[in-house]
Write a protein that holds these residues in place. Sequence first.
Motif, PDB file in Angstrom:
ATOM      1  N   ASP A 186       0.806  -1.375   0.021  1.00  0.00           N
ATOM      2  CA  ASP A 186      -0.053   0.112  -0.095  1.00  0.00           C
ATOM      3  C   ASP A 186       1.082   1.149  -0.173  1.00  0.00           C
ATOM      4  O   ASP A 186       1.910   1.120   0.351  1.00  0.00           O
ATOM      5  CB  ASP A 186      -0.986  -0.273   1.128  1.00  0.00           C
ATOM      6  N   MET A 187       0.270   2.307  -0.245  1.00  0.00           N
ATOM      7  CA  MET A 187       0.918   3.524  -0.146  1.00  0.00           C
ATOM      8  C   MET A 187       0.131   4.936  -0.074  1.00  0.00           C
ATOM      9  O   MET A 187      -0.983   4.483  -0.353  1.00  0.00           O
ATOM     10  CB  MET A 187       1.873   3.602  -1.542  1.00  0.00           C
ATOM     11  N   LYS A 188       0.666   5.876   0.330  1.00  0.00           N
ATOM     12  CA  LYS A 188      -0.017   7.071   0.215  1.00  0.00           C
ATOM     13  C   LYS A 188       0.778   8.523  -0.457  1.00  0.00           C
ATOM     14  O   LYS A 188       1.808   8.320  -0.618  1.00  0.00           O
ATOM     15  CB  LYS A 188      -0.138   7.665   1.850  1.00  0.00           C
ATOM     16  N   ILE A 189      -0.279   9.249  -0.960  1.00  0.00           N
ATOM     17  CA  ILE A 189       0.306  10.159  -1.563  1.00  0.00           C
ATOM     18  C   ILE A 189      -0.542  11.624  -1.306  1.00  0.00           C
ATOM     19  O   ILE A 189      -1.669  11.584  -0.624  1.00  0.00           O
ATOM     20  CB  ILE A 189       0.567  10.327  -3.202  1.00  0.00           C
ATOM     21  N   GLU A 190       0.117  12.524  -1.719  1.00  0.00           N
ATOM     22  CA  GLU A 190      -0.810  13.795  -1.600  1.00  0.00           C
ATOM     23  C   GLU A 190      -0.720  14.790  -2.853  1.00  0.00           C
ATOM     24  O   GLU A 190       0.294  14.403  -3.679  1.00  0.00           O
ATOM     25  CB  GLU A 190      -0.078  14.849  -0.472  1.00  0.00           C
ATOM     26  N   PHE A 191      -1.577  15.479  -3.049  1.00  0.00           N
ATOM     27  CA  PHE A 191      -1.657  16.640  -4.122  1.00  0.00           C
ATOM     28  C   PHE A 191      -1.767  17.873  -3.661  1.00  0.00           C
ATOM     29  O   PHE A 191      -1.979  18.528  -2.671  1.00  0.00           O
ATOM     30  CB  PHE A 191      -3.135  16.327  -4.996  1.00  0.00           C
ATOM     31  N   GLY A 192      -1.464  18.628  -4.738  1.00  0.00           N
ATOM     32  CA  GLY A 192      -1.283  20.325  -4.460  1.00  0.00           C
ATOM     33  C   GLY A 192      -1.721  20.791  -5.906  1.00  0.00           C
ATOM     34  O   GLY A 192      -1.787  20.356  -6.815  1.00  0.00           O
ATOM     35  N   ILE A 199      -3.457  20.581 -10.815  1.00  0.00           N
ATOM     36  CA  ILE A 199      -3.273  19.424  -9.897  1.00  0.00           C
ATOM     37  C   ILE A 199      -2.202  18.672 -10.140  1.00  0.00           C
ATOM     38  O   ILE A 199      -2.269  17.994 -11.220  1.00  0.00           O
ATOM     39  CB  ILE A 199      -4.800  18.626  -9.955  1.00  0.00           C
ATOM     40  N   LEU A 200      -1.309  18.773  -9.030  1.00  0.00           N
ATOM     41  CA  LEU A 200      -0.275  17.965  -9.338  1.00  0.00           C
ATOM     42  C   LEU A 200      -0.056  16.873  -7.908  1.00  0.00           C
ATOM     43  O   LEU A 200      -0.306  17.257  -6.971  1.00  0.00           O
ATOM     44  CB  LEU A 200       1.130  18.796  -9.311  1.00  0.00           C
ATOM     45  N   VAL A 201       0.751  16.011  -8.465  1.00  0.00           N
ATOM     46  CA  VAL A 201       1.165  15.027  -7.343  1.00  0.00           C
ATOM     47  C   VAL A 201       2.191  15.619  -6.632  1.00  0.00           C
ATOM     48  O   VAL A 201       3.470  16.305  -7.269  1.00  0.00           O
ATOM     49  CB  VAL A 201       1.812  13.595  -8.042  1.00  0.00           C
TER      50      VAL A 201
END
Length: 418
Positions: A186-192, A199-201
């Motif tokens: 599993d993994m987590k990411i965020e966006f800005g 919208i970017l990783v």
Amino acid sequence: MADYKLGKLIIEGKTKKVYELANYPTLCLLESKDRITAGDGAKSHALEGKATISTSTNNKVFGLLNQAGVKTAFIKPAGPKAFIAKKCEMVPIEWVTRRQATGSFLKRHPGVPEGYRFNPPLQETFYKDDANHDPQWSDQQIISAGFHLSGIKITKDEVDIMKRTTLLVFEILEKAWAVRNCALIDMKIEFGVDADGEILVADIIDSDSWRLWPCGDKKLMKDKQVYRDLSNVTQQNLETVKCNFQWVEEQLDYVTQAPTPSVVILMGSPSDEAHCQEIAKHATALGLKAQLRVCSAHKGTEDTLNILAEYEGSGENVVLIAVAGRSNGLGPVLSGNTVLPVINSPPLRSDNIERSVWSSLDVPSGLGCTTVVHPEGAALAAAQIHAMHNHLVWARLRAKQLSNFVSLKRADVKLRKL
């Protein structure tokens, strides 16, 4: 860093600092700390060397994503502990993707056995709120929150885009880690959202971001879970964690690389070069090495077979594209004399459309060459064949599919507003 003038501190977190760049107002610098934390900061220790390892890991991961065509905030490294990124207003959500059930999922879903496999991967979202231990949120809660970031309101359309992008990021890294026989659990990411409303990783992706099990064995885990599970943290324990992180960083050198596969575009006549160049353009954009050749199955059969022998003996992964119209003997002759994949892509002209297409479709029995009319389609077909054995080509294809989805979504949004 000579070109960048460090500005004021924007924000400081548990494991990083974010600075403005005085002479580049749309960029920022993210600097990692020699610190490891867990449990929303309840557990925290200094870990010398972690910042350098984390930054290198992050740079390699984002380098892979950028190479695939994923839109990210990452720009370039800036020394051993920092990197330059586009300045973003961050969406206060963690986007989690799970391939196997473990960790907090098991606590929230009693009765599900550890290792339960999600096909497709399961997606979850959590609101970033340390005081309340990052509560899980639904799509409806994210939409209802009405976040406004860099002039963009986060609606269902933006949530849909971020969900699709999150899945893409996971699957690209899952494919990449499989090269080293490691299972991405599993993994987590965020966006800005950057100054242009894109919208970017964003943020950081390192060994704090995922669960990684070599050989699919939890006992061999190399991620931060090792630290989370420690009831009594000793210096020796911390060195073990650091060695695990270093191992991951080193392995990324292998998963971010792959041979460049070839597509050989054989034309029956020099008059077909424009069609072939169009195929080559699309093939190159997908990460293939394109080479053009001229040969005629009718007028120079021996030379055609000699050219074929060159590529059969090259030891490379090769897909052949035969460009011949009117009476296409090139594709069938190639297909009848090799086990390499052969794709017919007849150049169509107003006076020969039916004959060209039919001569490519109606091949003798026992031959397996396929026909794709449009140049981009022929390049895509070749890339899909290579993607079965090349994770970087696979990643570019998946990123292209995401790009198509986003383009349609934005066109729909634009028309709805008329």
